[in-house]
Motif scaffolding. Structure first.
Motif, PDB file in Angstrom:
ATOM      1  N   PHE A 128      63.640  25.485  46.059  1.00 37.68           N
ATOM      2  CA  PHE A 128      63.680  24.549  44.942  1.00 37.68           C
ATOM      3  C   PHE A 128      62.662  24.948  43.878  1.00 37.68           C
ATOM      4  CE2 PHE A 128      62.348  20.689  42.720  1.00 37.68           C
ATOM      5  CZ  PHE A 128      63.565  20.149  42.336  1.00 37.68           C
ATOM      6  N   LEU A 129      61.450  25.286  44.301  1.00 37.32           N
ATOM      7  CA  LEU A 129      60.420  25.708  43.358  1.00 37.32           C
ATOM      8  C   LEU A 129      60.836  26.974  42.623  1.00 37.32           C
ATOM      9  CD1 LEU A 129      57.204  25.068  45.491  1.00 37.32           C
ATOM     10  CD2 LEU A 129      57.810  23.905  43.361  1.00 37.32           C
ATOM     11  N   ASN A 130      61.437  27.893  43.333  1.00 42.26           N
ATOM     12  CA  ASN A 130      61.833  29.173  42.743  1.00 42.26           C
ATOM     13  C   ASN A 130      63.026  29.026  41.805  1.00 42.26           C
ATOM     14  OD1 ASN A 130      61.742  32.138  42.547  1.00 42.26           O
ATOM     15  ND2 ASN A 130      63.673  32.057  43.670  1.00 42.26           N
ATOM     16  N   GLN A 131      64.005  28.219  42.199  1.00 40.12           N
ATOM     17  CA  GLN A 131      65.233  28.100  41.422  1.00 40.12           C
ATOM     18  C   GLN A 131      65.113  27.070  40.295  1.00 40.12           C
ATOM     19  OE1 GLN A 131      67.931  30.093  41.748  1.00 40.12           O
ATOM     20  NE2 GLN A 131      66.796  31.206  43.345  1.00 40.12           N
ATOM     21  N   GLN A 132      64.526  25.913  40.595  1.00 35.40           N
ATOM     22  CA  GLN A 132      64.472  24.831  39.611  1.00 35.40           C
ATOM     23  C   GLN A 132      63.260  24.914  38.696  1.00 35.40           C
ATOM     24  OE1 GLN A 132      67.031  22.713  39.242  1.00 35.40           O
ATOM     25  NE2 GLN A 132      68.064  23.827  40.893  1.00 35.40           N
ATOM     26  N   GLN A 133      62.181  25.535  39.164  1.00 38.53           N
ATOM     27  CA  GLN A 133      60.962  25.643  38.354  1.00 38.53           C
ATOM     28  C   GLN A 133      60.585  24.275  37.744  1.00 38.53           C
ATOM     29  OE1 GLN A 133      59.365  29.112  37.157  1.00 38.53           O
ATOM     30  NE2 GLN A 133      60.020  29.233  39.290  1.00 38.53           N
ATOM     31  N   PRO A 134      60.261  23.292  38.600  1.00 33.78           N
ATOM     32  CA  PRO A 134      60.033  21.935  38.089  1.00 33.78           C
ATOM     33  C   PRO A 134      58.751  21.752  37.275  1.00 33.78           C
ATOM     34  CG  PRO A 134      59.520  22.053  40.428  1.00 33.78           C
ATOM     35  CD  PRO A 134      60.146  23.360  40.067  1.00 33.78           C
ATOM     36  N   TYR A 135      57.798  22.687  37.414  1.00 30.02           N
ATOM     37  CA  TYR A 135      56.517  22.543  36.726  1.00 30.02           C
ATOM     38  C   TYR A 135      56.345  23.623  35.660  1.00 30.02           C
ATOM     39  CZ  TYR A 135      55.660  19.836  40.995  1.00 30.02           C
ATOM     40  OH  TYR A 135      55.760  18.948  42.041  1.00 30.02           O
ATOM     41  N   LEU A 136      55.418  23.379  34.765  1.00 28.25           N
ATOM     42  CA  LEU A 136      55.135  24.328  33.691  1.00 28.25           C
ATOM     43  C   LEU A 136      54.594  25.645  34.244  1.00 28.25           C
ATOM     44  CD1 LEU A 136      53.385  21.906  31.171  1.00 28.25           C
ATOM     45  CD2 LEU A 136      55.599  23.028  30.815  1.00 28.25           C
ATOM     46  N   THR A 137      54.895  26.725  33.537  1.00 28.81           N
ATOM     47  CA  THR A 137      54.339  28.032  33.879  1.00 28.81           C
ATOM     48  C   THR A 137      53.150  28.330  32.968  1.00 28.81           C
ATOM     49  OG1 THR A 137      55.715  29.253  32.305  1.00 28.81           O
ATOM     50  CG2 THR A 137      56.648  28.835  34.506  1.00 28.81           C
ATOM     51  N   SER A 138      52.371  29.313  33.345  1.00 24.05           N
ATOM     52  CA  SER A 138      51.226  29.714  32.515  1.00 24.05           C
ATOM     53  C   SER A 138      51.681  30.134  31.128  1.00 24.05           C
ATOM     54  CB  SER A 138      50.472  30.869  33.186  1.00 24.05           C
ATOM     55  OG  SER A 138      49.929  30.482  34.418  1.00 24.05           O
ATOM     56  N   GLU A 139      52.795  30.860  31.063  1.00 28.48           N
ATOM     57  CA  GLU A 139      53.309  31.329  29.773  1.00 28.48           C
ATOM     58  C   GLU A 139      53.725  30.156  28.885  1.00 28.48           C
ATOM     59  OE1 GLU A 139      54.207  32.497  32.718  1.00 28.48           O
ATOM     60  OE2 GLU A 139      53.335  34.508  32.657  1.00 28.48           O
ATOM     61  N   GLN A 140      54.359  29.155  29.473  1.00 30.21           N
ATOM     62  CA  GLN A 140      54.754  27.981  28.695  1.00 30.21           C
ATOM     63  C   GLN A 140      53.525  27.228  28.193  1.00 30.21           C
ATOM     64  OE1 GLN A 140      57.191  26.141  31.734  1.00 30.21           O
ATOM     65  NE2 GLN A 140      59.097  26.739  30.724  1.00 30.21           N
ATOM     66  N   ILE A 141      52.517  27.101  29.044  1.00 28.30           N
ATOM     67  CA  ILE A 141      51.289  26.419  28.636  1.00 28.30           C
ATOM     68  C   ILE A 141      50.611  27.171  27.494  1.00 28.30           C
ATOM     69  CG2 ILE A 141      48.955  25.830  29.420  1.00 28.30           C
ATOM     70  CD1 ILE A 141      50.192  25.235  32.180  1.00 28.30           C
ATOM     71  N   GLN A 142      50.567  28.477  27.588  1.00 29.29           N
ATOM     72  CA  GLN A 142      49.976  29.284  26.516  1.00 29.29           C
ATOM     73  C   GLN A 142      50.725  29.096  25.209  1.00 29.29           C
ATOM     74  OE1 GLN A 142      50.155  33.110  28.413  1.00 29.29           O
ATOM     75  NE2 GLN A 142      48.120  32.924  29.337  1.00 29.29           N
ATOM     76  N   GLN A 143      52.053  29.031  25.287  1.00 25.52           N
ATOM     77  CA  GLN A 143      52.846  28.834  24.072  1.00 25.52           C
ATOM     78  C   GLN A 143      52.599  27.455  23.480  1.00 25.52           C
ATOM     79  OE1 GLN A 143      54.963  31.086  22.336  1.00 25.52           O
ATOM     80  NE2 GLN A 143      54.638  29.412  20.881  1.00 25.52           N
ATOM     81  N   MET A 144      52.515  26.446  24.321  1.00 26.60           N
ATOM     82  CA  MET A 144      52.241  25.094  23.825  1.00 26.60           C
ATOM     83  C   MET A 144      50.874  25.019  23.151  1.00 26.60           C
ATOM     84  SD  MET A 144      53.807  23.096  27.130  1.00 26.60           S
ATOM     85  CE  MET A 144      53.608  21.412  26.619  1.00 26.60           C
TER      86      MET A 144
END
Length: 368
Positions: free
Chosen positions: A202-218
């Motif tokens: 579920f963690l691998n396929q759904q990616q329910p939480y933010l990634t480091s890259e997404q946080i950096q972009q935000m």
């Protein structure tokens, strides 16, 4: 005596209209926070608290922008620390937990309205390296509720055998699962295995939480990133050393990802039962820890703790019915003002020694 007085004050509080409360309880700004915005099921969330539909969230942003001036975390920090002025009718919005929808849905919507915001992330969940036990429990409830009656009977039988626990109904099983705590993670994991839920997948396929890259972009987009502990445990249940570790290490991790000099922090659940002196000492020893954000509506606290209105919370009218219902933000704000007004009157009566009351305050602390 005290119960009768509380009922009278609660009744009076309901009679005060929302438009009058800002004159009765003056605040330099109002703070609102959410967890999840989505039109999708979000089974790992919706059995914990309501998931706000996109259209309703957009309506809320319209409502706030029409009557208020949105401010950033740096503005709040400068106001608290240095006395910098804020615009009249200021408002700040934030999001707890760090679900992926903060990037995919909330971020573009705030950009559409040209609004700032702060996102508090649980750092152990960043990059989907771990899953919150209560998110696992919510996912299990969702899987169970979507199963046929025959499948549920088989699931309950398997769990009675695997967990050595007796459930006489589907409702009793769901209530039991909701009652489990973070410390019961091994039990929750066994429930998930019994229901055929593969958490790593579920963690691998759904990616329910933010990634480091997404946080950096935000962060690059101009949003503030804050910390929400490493593990989302209730701080009041931890030792002083554990509390300090949860705060400073999560803030340091956010600092590593974003490069922010100062990282604000929000309490999981609430700061109820946590020593204010301990928190002051932690901030003094670790200058990278910014202001602290709690969940007590429009109540006041020490100057470095900012209370926020839980915008998606259920109100007692819906809780009494056994169902969680989303309420319009003005109704939620009105209720937050009522709580704070009753508290302020009770505090005033205590100070002049007209009453003696050391029990729970009006309606108790929030949960999130």
């Amino acid at each position: 005596m005290k119960k009768s007085l509380l009922r009278i004050l609660e009744f009076i509080a309901q009679l005060i209209p929302l438009w009058l409360y800002p004159y009765v309880l003056r605040r330099d700004w109002l703070d609102f926070f959410y967890h999840a915005v989505s039109d999708e099921a979000m089974g790992h969330v919706r059995n914990l608290y309501p998931v706000v539909p996109v259209a309703q969230f957009e309506e809320t942003l319209h409502y706030l922008k029409q009557g208020r001036k949105f401010i950033t975390y740096p503005q709040i920090h400068a106001h608290i620390i240095a006395g910098a002025p804020l615009p009249p009718k200021a408002a700040h919005i934030s999001f707890d937990d760090g679900f992926a929808e903060c990037f995919t849905l909330v971020r573009p919507m705030l950009q559409k309205f040209d609004l700032p915001g702060t996102f508090f992330v649980v750092t152990d969940w960043v990059d989907n390296g771990a899953m919150f036990p209560r998110n696992k429990a919510s996912l299990a409830i969702q899987r169970f509720s979507e199963s046929t009656r025959d499948e549920q009977v088989a699931m309950l039988a398997a769990m009675r055998q695997n967990l050595d626990a007796a459930f006489d109904s589907a409702d009793s099983f769901v209530a039991w699962l909701k009652s489990l705590h973070v410390s019961d993670e091994s039990v929750i994991d066994e429930v998930c295995r019994t229901l055929g839920i593969d958490i790593p997948e579920f963690l691998n396929q759904q990616q329910p939480y933010l990634t480091s890259e997404q946080i950096q972009q935000m962060h690059a987009d101009g949003f503030t990133i804050g910390a929400h502990t490493r593990t989302h445990r209730k701080l009041m249940n931890l030792s002083d050393a554990e509390i300090e570790t949860e705060i400073i290490e999560s803030c340091r991790r956010v600092q590593e990802i974003t490069g922010q000099e100062i990282v604000p922090f929000s309490f999981p659940h609430s700061a109820f039962g946590v020593s204010r002196q301990l928190l002051a000492d932690i901030r003094a020893r670790h200058p990278h820890v910014g202001l602290l954000f709690d969940t007590k509506g429009v109540r006041k606290d020490v100057n470095f703790i900012i209370n926020r209105v839980w915008a998606e919370r259920s109100l007692p009218s819906s809780q009494d019915a056994g169902k969680r219902k989303l309420h319009p933000l003005p109704e939620v704000l009105h209720y937050a003002y009522q709580e704070a007004w009753v508290d302020s009157v009770m505090d005033a009566l205590r100070k002049i020694k007209l009453i003696h009351f050391d029990g729970k305050r009006f309606l108790g602390p929030y949960g999130n």
